[in-house]
Write an enzyme that holds these catalytic residues in place. Structure first.
Site, mmCIF file in Angstrom:
data_model
loop_
_atom_site.group_PDB
_atom_site.id
_atom_site.type_symbol
_atom_site.label_atom_id
_atom_site.label_comp_id
_atom_site.label_asym_id
_atom_site.label_seq_id
_atom_site.Cartn_x
_atom_site.Cartn_y
_atom_site.Cartn_z
ATOM 1 C CB SER A 70 -0.901 0.013 1.230
ATOM 2 O OG SER A 70 -1.627 -1.188 1.336
HETATM 3 N N1 SAH Z 1 -0.188 -4.758 4.420
HETATM 4 C C1 SAH Z 1 0.438 -5.108 3.178
HETATM 5 C C2 SAH Z 1 -0.465 -4.856 1.990
HETATM 6 C C3 SAH Z 1 -0.634 -6.068 1.189
HETATM 7 S S1 SAH Z 1 -1.865 -6.035 -0.063
HETATM 8 C C4 SAH Z 1 1.799 -4.459 3.043
HETATM 9 O O1 SAH Z 1 2.212 -3.698 3.912
HETATM 10 O O2 SAH Z 1 2.451 -4.748 2.051
HETATM 11 C C5 SAH Z 1 -3.120 -7.053 0.641
HETATM 12 C C6 SAH Z 1 -2.753 -8.474 0.971
HETATM 13 O O3 SAH Z 1 -3.937 -9.092 1.452
HETATM 14 C C7 SAH Z 1 -2.283 -9.322 -0.214
HETATM 15 O O4 SAH Z 1 -1.021 -9.841 0.071
HETATM 16 C C8 SAH Z 1 -3.350 -10.429 -0.306
HETATM 17 O O5 SAH Z 1 -2.828 -11.684 -0.675
HETATM 18 C C9 SAH Z 1 -3.876 -10.452 1.116
HETATM 19 N N2 SAH Z 1 -5.204 -11.059 1.281
HETATM 20 C C10 SAH Z 1 -6.289 -10.957 0.474
HETATM 21 N N3 SAH Z 1 -7.320 -11.673 0.977
HETATM 22 C C11 SAH Z 1 -6.863 -12.232 2.146
HETATM 23 C C12 SAH Z 1 -7.456 -13.083 3.132
HETATM 24 N N4 SAH Z 1 -8.730 -13.528 3.043
HETATM 25 N N5 SAH Z 1 -6.702 -13.450 4.183
HETATM 26 C C13 SAH Z 1 -5.420 -13.026 4.322
HETATM 27 N N6 SAH Z 1 -4.814 -12.236 3.416
HETATM 28 C C14 SAH Z 1 -5.522 -11.834 2.343
#
Ligand code: SAH
Length: 219
Positions: A70
């Site tokens: 993000s």
């Molecule tokens: N907080 C992260 C942002 C990652 S983007 C950072 O600092 O980089 C969002 C993430 O949510 C992705 O890696 C995706 O695989 C994950 N995601 C989506 N659905 C999910 C679920 N049901 N349970 C756990 N993770 C999930």
């Protein structure tokens, strides 16, 4: 968190990071605790070296497996909403991704649990976080739309992927006084803050958001 050596020059230096924090402040992030954490965590080590020089721009960047880290403003804003000016005890993050936000949270909350549904992405993140020796962060490969019952209840739950509707399990796992920060919607997403009271919940719609979808089940 253990200090890691970072190239002290150019686009990945502490000065570049300090400028990022100034931009966050100018954009309206006010919480000094959040700004200090954003200033302390070297964002460039969470992305591939090839794009490390862009780590302090206010944009989302690819982290592999079709996912993105993000933008700094998004992380700062969500963590500010989660904290609401109060000390955070136990926090759950859904969507570990590259582990950046989890690392920021580890400096703000007493205890952080972060879950990710993509096993391969989580393994890469584990390897990246290992040298940082963050003692209060636990990672787990699981579907976060079900929360993480084994460590519940949480004082804060922060979801880094957009849900079509608020998963009931996350509400169940919120402690009284706890807050859930979650993007909700399909085409048009809104950042929503849910607060749990002794009796019931209040829900506040904040601002438009843009996140990858919260998917059920694991990969
Ligand atoms: N907080 C992260 C942002 C990652 S983007 C950072 O600092 O980089 C969002 C993430 O949510 C992705 O890696 C995706 O695989 C994950 N995601 C989506 N659905 C999910 C679920 N049901 N349970 C756990 N993770 C999930």
């Amino acid at each position: 968190m253990k200090e890691v050596s970072t190239s002290g020059i150019g686009m990945t230096s502490a000065r570049t990071r300090a400028r990022m924090v100034e931009r966050l402040r100018a954009a309206g992030v006010q919480d000094p605790i959040v700004l200090a954490a954003m200033n302390a965590v070297p964002r460039h080590i969470f992305v591939d070296e090839a794009i490390a020089s862009r780590a302090y721009e206010d944009s989302a960047l690819p982290i592999g497996s079709g996912q993105t880290i993000s933008a700094p403003y998004t992380v700062a804003r969500m963590v500010e909403l989660l904290r609401a000016g109060k000390k955070l005890g136990k926090v759950l993050e859904v969507g570990t991704g590259c582990g950046y936000q989890a690392t920021v949270l580890s400096r703000i909350a007493r205890e952080v649990y972060s879950v990710e549904r993509i096993g391969q992405l989580l393994e890469k993140t584990r390897a990246r976080l290992w040298p940082l020796k963050i003692r209060n962060l636990r990672l787990k490969h699981t579907d976060g739309s079900l929360g993480l019952p084994e460590a519940a209840p949480y004082d804060g739950i922060i979801v880094a992927a957009a849900a079509t509707s608020i998963p009931p399990a996350l509400l169940d796992q919120l402690a009284p006084g706890g807050r859930l920060v979650i993007p909700v919607g399909v085409q048009e997403q809104q950042l929503v803050v849910v607060e749990r009271h002794e009796e019931g919940f209040t829900e506040t719609v904040m601002e438009p958001a843009r996140f990858v979808p919260l998917l059920e089940d694991m990969a």
